[in-house]
Design a protein around this motif. Structure first.
Motif, PDB file in Angstrom:
ATOM      1  N   ASP A 135      44.668  29.158  33.164  1.00 55.49           N
ATOM      2  CA  ASP A 135      45.968  29.752  33.487  1.00 55.49           C
ATOM      3  C   ASP A 135      45.875  31.271  33.502  1.00 55.49           C
ATOM      4  O   ASP A 135      45.265  31.887  32.619  1.00 55.49           O
ATOM      5  N   LYS A 136      46.492  31.874  34.501  1.00 57.42           N
ATOM      6  CA  LYS A 136      46.651  33.318  34.529  1.00 57.42           C
ATOM      7  C   LYS A 136      47.950  33.691  33.805  1.00 57.42           C
ATOM      8  O   LYS A 136      48.944  32.958  33.874  1.00 57.42           O
ATOM      9  N   ILE A 137      47.934  34.828  33.127  1.00 53.74           N
ATOM     10  CA  ILE A 137      49.083  35.274  32.343  1.00 53.74           C
ATOM     11  C   ILE A 137      49.719  36.469  33.040  1.00 53.74           C
ATOM     12  O   ILE A 137      49.054  37.483  33.284  1.00 53.74           O
ATOM     13  N   ARG A 179      64.356  31.574  38.508  1.00 52.33           N
ATOM     14  CA  ARG A 179      64.560  30.743  39.707  1.00 52.33           C
ATOM     15  C   ARG A 179      63.607  31.146  40.819  1.00 52.33           C
ATOM     16  O   ARG A 179      63.031  30.288  41.507  1.00 52.33           O
ATOM     17  N   ASP A 180      63.418  32.455  41.008  1.00 52.79           N
ATOM     18  CA  ASP A 180      62.479  32.920  42.029  1.00 52.79           C
ATOM     19  C   ASP A 180      61.058  32.455  41.725  1.00 52.79           C
ATOM     20  O   ASP A 180      60.313  32.058  42.635  1.00 52.79           O
ATOM     21  N   MET A 181      60.680  32.492  40.459  1.00 48.38           N
ATOM     22  CA  MET A 181      59.333  32.074  40.067  1.00 48.38           C
ATOM     23  C   MET A 181      59.127  30.587  40.320  1.00 48.38           C
ATOM     24  O   MET A 181      58.068  30.165  40.812  1.00 48.38           O
ATOM     25  N   LEU A 182      60.129  29.794  39.989  1.00 50.99           N
ATOM     26  CA  LEU A 182      59.997  28.343  40.162  1.00 50.99           C
ATOM     27  C   LEU A 182      60.012  27.938  41.633  1.00 50.99           C
ATOM     28  O   LEU A 182      59.438  26.906  41.999  1.00 50.99           O
ATOM     29  N   GLU A 183      60.648  28.735  42.463  1.00 50.14           N
ATOM     30  CA  GLU A 183      60.573  28.463  43.897  1.00 50.14           C
ATOM     31  C   GLU A 183      59.160  28.707  44.423  1.00 50.14           C
ATOM     32  O   GLU A 183      58.700  28.023  45.344  1.00 50.14           O
ATOM     33  N   ALA A 184      58.461  29.658  43.820  1.00 51.51           N
ATOM     34  CA  ALA A 184      57.079  29.937  44.223  1.00 51.51           C
ATOM     35  C   ALA A 184      56.113  28.914  43.660  1.00 51.51           C
ATOM     36  O   ALA A 184      55.099  28.600  44.292  1.00 51.51           O
ATOM     37  N   ALA A 185      56.404  28.380  42.465  1.00 54.60           N
ATOM     38  CA  ALA A 185      55.523  27.396  41.829  1.00 54.60           C
ATOM     39  C   ALA A 185      56.328  26.618  40.798  1.00 54.60           C
ATOM     40  O   ALA A 185      56.688  27.162  39.752  1.00 54.60           O
ATOM     41  N   SER A 186      56.594  25.368  41.078  1.00 53.64           N
ATOM     42  CA  SER A 186      57.395  24.556  40.155  1.00 53.64           C
ATOM     43  C   SER A 186      56.594  24.087  38.951  1.00 53.64           C
ATOM     44  O   SER A 186      57.165  23.542  37.999  1.00 53.64           O
ATOM     45  N   ASP A 187      55.270  24.286  38.975  1.00 55.75           N
ATOM     46  CA  ASP A 187      54.427  23.813  37.879  1.00 55.75           C
ATOM     47  C   ASP A 187      53.976  24.937  36.945  1.00 55.75           C
ATOM     48  O   ASP A 187      52.880  24.889  36.382  1.00 55.75           O
ATOM     49  N   ILE A 188      54.795  25.958  36.780  1.00 57.23           N
ATOM     50  CA  ILE A 188      54.531  26.964  35.751  1.00 57.23           C
ATOM     51  C   ILE A 188      54.441  26.245  34.405  1.00 57.23           C
ATOM     52  O   ILE A 188      55.257  25.386  34.088  1.00 57.23           O
ATOM     53  N   PRO A 192      49.129  28.233  36.729  1.00 61.39           N
ATOM     54  CA  PRO A 192      47.835  27.789  37.263  1.00 61.39           C
ATOM     55  C   PRO A 192      47.227  28.859  38.154  1.00 61.39           C
ATOM     56  O   PRO A 192      47.942  29.508  38.938  1.00 61.39           O
ATOM     57  N   ALA A 193      45.926  29.062  38.036  1.00 62.58           N
ATOM     58  CA  ALA A 193      45.263  30.190  38.703  1.00 62.58           C
ATOM     59  C   ALA A 193      45.548  30.228  40.201  1.00 62.58           C
ATOM     60  O   ALA A 193      45.764  31.301  40.771  1.00 62.58           O
ATOM     61  N   GLU A 194      45.575  29.063  40.832  1.00 60.63           N
ATOM     62  CA  GLU A 194      45.759  29.028  42.280  1.00 60.63           C
ATOM     63  C   GLU A 194      47.184  29.390  42.700  1.00 60.63           C
ATOM     64  O   GLU A 194      47.438  29.652  43.882  1.00 60.63           O
ATOM     65  N   LYS A 195      48.122  29.400  41.758  1.00 62.13           N
ATOM     66  CA  LYS A 195      49.512  29.746  42.067  1.00 62.13           C
ATOM     67  C   LYS A 195      49.873  31.165  41.619  1.00 62.13           C
ATOM     68  O   LYS A 195      50.974  31.649  41.885  1.00 62.13           O
ATOM     69  N   ALA A 204      51.050  33.878  44.205  1.00 63.90           N
ATOM     70  CA  ALA A 204      52.345  33.542  44.807  1.00 63.90           C
ATOM     71  C   ALA A 204      53.481  33.835  43.828  1.00 63.90           C
ATOM     72  O   ALA A 204      54.530  34.375  44.213  1.00 63.90           O
ATOM     73  N   VAL A 205      53.280  33.491  42.564  1.00 59.02           N
ATOM     74  CA  VAL A 205      54.300  33.770  41.557  1.00 59.02           C
ATOM     75  C   VAL A 205      54.451  35.271  41.363  1.00 59.02           C
ATOM     76  O   VAL A 205      55.568  35.793  41.283  1.00 59.02           O
ATOM     77  N   LEU A 206      53.338  35.987  41.300  1.00 58.46           N
ATOM     78  CA  LEU A 206      53.381  37.439  41.120  1.00 58.46           C
ATOM     79  C   LEU A 206      54.147  38.101  42.261  1.00 58.46           C
ATOM     80  O   LEU A 206      54.969  39.001  42.030  1.00 58.46           O
ATOM     81  N   GLU A 207      53.911  37.658  43.463  1.00 61.16           N
ATOM     82  CA  GLU A 207      54.609  38.221  44.613  1.00 61.16           C
ATOM     83  C   GLU A 207      56.107  37.956  44.518  1.00 61.16           C
ATOM     84  O   GLU A 207      56.935  38.835  44.803  1.00 61.16           O
ATOM     85  N   ALA A 208      56.484  36.738  44.102  1.00 59.56           N
ATOM     86  CA  ALA A 208      57.903  36.401  43.960  1.00 59.56           C
ATOM     87  C   ALA A 208      58.557  37.254  42.883  1.00 59.56           C
ATOM     88  O   ALA A 208      59.697  37.725  43.044  1.00 59.56           O
ATOM     89  N   VAL A 209      57.856  37.468  41.778  1.00 60.24           N
ATOM     90  CA  VAL A 209      58.392  38.293  40.693  1.00 60.24           C
ATOM     91  C   VAL A 209      58.620  39.719  41.170  1.00 60.24           C
ATOM     92  O   VAL A 209      59.662  40.328  40.905  1.00 60.24           O
ATOM     93  N   ARG A 210      57.667  40.270  41.875  1.00 64.09           N
ATOM     94  CA  ARG A 210      57.761  41.670  42.305  1.00 64.09           C
ATOM     95  C   ARG A 210      58.875  41.899  43.315  1.00 64.09           C
ATOM     96  O   ARG A 210      59.353  43.022  43.468  1.00 64.09           O
ATOM     97  N   ARG A 211      59.324  40.854  43.997  1.00 65.57           N
ATOM     98  CA  ARG A 211      60.438  41.001  44.931  1.00 65.57           C
ATOM     99  C   ARG A 211      61.785  41.083  44.209  1.00 65.57           C
ATOM    100  O   ARG A 211      62.774  41.513  44.776  1.00 65.57           O
ATOM    101  N   ASN A 212      61.808  40.634  42.950  1.00 68.43           N
ATOM    102  CA  ASN A 212      63.041  40.658  42.163  1.00 68.43           C
ATOM    103  C   ASN A 212      63.203  42.018  41.490  1.00 68.43           C
ATOM    104  O   ASN A 212      62.224  42.629  41.061  1.00 68.43           O
ATOM    105  N   LYS A 213      64.426  42.504  41.376  1.00 67.67           N
ATOM    106  CA  LYS A 213      64.646  43.837  40.808  1.00 67.67           C
ATOM    107  C   LYS A 213      64.206  43.940  39.363  1.00 67.67           C
ATOM    108  O   LYS A 213      63.954  45.050  38.859  1.00 67.67           O
TER     109      LYS A 213
END
Length: 336
Positions: free
Chosen positions: A165-167, A205-214, A278-281, A284-293
């Motif tokens: 897992d990436k943190i 919510r934005d994170m879970l849209e990018a990866a529901s298996d956090i 998960p490393a492969e996600k 995608a999660v990081l990108e979703a987070v950075r789009r949020n204020k």
């Protein structure tokens, strides 16, 4: 354990954990309490489940740069619900008010709670008010409890960290603790540090849209990032490595910590999340987070490296590594 309560027992560190284990769990323990997360997941008929959490707020000063005790109370409870992946729904609030407290200031606090609840899409549906004589409390204390619903298919817990897992941290660390320290102690520093107090349900919510298996979400409040990572390592029985040069710390926060001999890793945060993905996600999660204020400065700071003995290692700029443990003693009381 000491035979009296000290301020260290409220620090969120090792003394707090001992108090929970040796007193509260001794009498209260059950299958739900032993989940060990920031909120309790309650099994319901059908496929959905509810989560429930409660928190009390005694921060001083009650008004600070970036927030106040009311905003903090709503954010803290909403964020604890959100760390399970839940949609926050309803809050209660209880006030303990010291005789002589200004009604004008109380109204500001209540208005702040209303505004923050509206931003989160939650309703404050019940509450309680008690007044104590002057000197029996310090201005105002607030308790908030919350209920949320976990969407189908979401399973997030501090017990779910997996090797590889990436943190991700959703932004700079230590802002809230540094802000409260400066405002309370009036040390004369010129640093303009604001609390990061923020509601994070939309970010989740934005994170879970990018990866529901956090696998894990946790807000590193009392005890900071270091203590929270240790708690997760213990729950999941894994080893964790984070990299010093990846940790996002504002220059002003770093400066204050260096002058006072403190470590940003142990300073409280009230608007940040740690996520184990998960490393492969992760990208995608990081990108979703950075789009949020509330996540513009998010970074990947480490990973889960092994199973077995729970431990957290910091890979230093010098190339060596050292173990970072749970906050010992009391660093700064009444920060939330």
């Amino acid at each position: 354990m000491e035979n009296i309560i000290t301020l260290a027992h409220g620090s969120g560190g090792s003394a707090t954990l001992k108090l929970i284990e040796q007193v509260f769990k001794k009498y209260f323990n059950n299958e739900i309490l032993s989940q060990g997360d920031d909120c309790a997941r309650l099994a319901m008929d059908g496929t959905k489940s509810l989560v429930f959490t409660t928190d009390s707020f005694v921060v001083t000063p009650v008004f600070f740069k970036g927030g106040d005790i009311g905003k903090l109370a709503v954010c803290g409870t909403v964020n604890d619900l959100s760390t399970s992946g839940a949609i926050p729904l309803y809050l209660s609030c209880g006030f303990i008010i010291e005789e002589g407290f200004s009604i004008e200031e109380l109204e500001k606090i209540v208005e702040s709670m209303s505004d923050t609840a509206r931003e989160c899409g939650v309703q404050i549906v019940t509450g309680d008010t008690k007044v104590v004589q002057k000197g029996a409390a310090d201005k105002v204390f607030i308790n908030t409890s919350g209920i949320g619903a976990v969407p189908d298919g979401i399973c997030i817990s501090g017990r779910n960290a997996r090797v590889g897992d990436k943190i991700i941290i959703t932004g700079t660390i230590g802002d809230h603790g540094s802000c409260i320290l400066l405002e309370r102690e009036n040390m004369g520093f010129q640093a303009e540090i604001k609390s990061d107090c923020a509601p994070l349900s939309g970010l989740v919510r934005d994170m879970l849209e990018a990866a529901s298996d956090i696998h894990v979400l946790r807000d590193p409040t009392r005890g900071g990032v270091a203590t929270t990572l240790n708690e997760i390592a213990l729950q999941s029985k894994v080893s964790i490595v984070i990299e010093e040069d990846k940790l996002p710390v504002k220059r002003e926060v770093q400066g204050v910590c260096e002058l006072l001999g403190m470590d940003p890793l142990y300073m409280a945060n009230e608007g940040k999340l740690l996520s184990f993905v998960p490393a492969e996600k992760a990208e995608a999660v990081l990108e979703a987070v950075r789009r949020n204020k509330y996540g513009a400065e998010a970074r990947i700071i480490g990973e889960v490296t092994g199973e077995g003995e729970p431990k957290v290692l910091l890979k230093a700029l010098s190339g060596g590594s050292r173990i970072i443990g749970v906050l010992a003693g009391e660093q700064l009381p009444r920060i939330c």
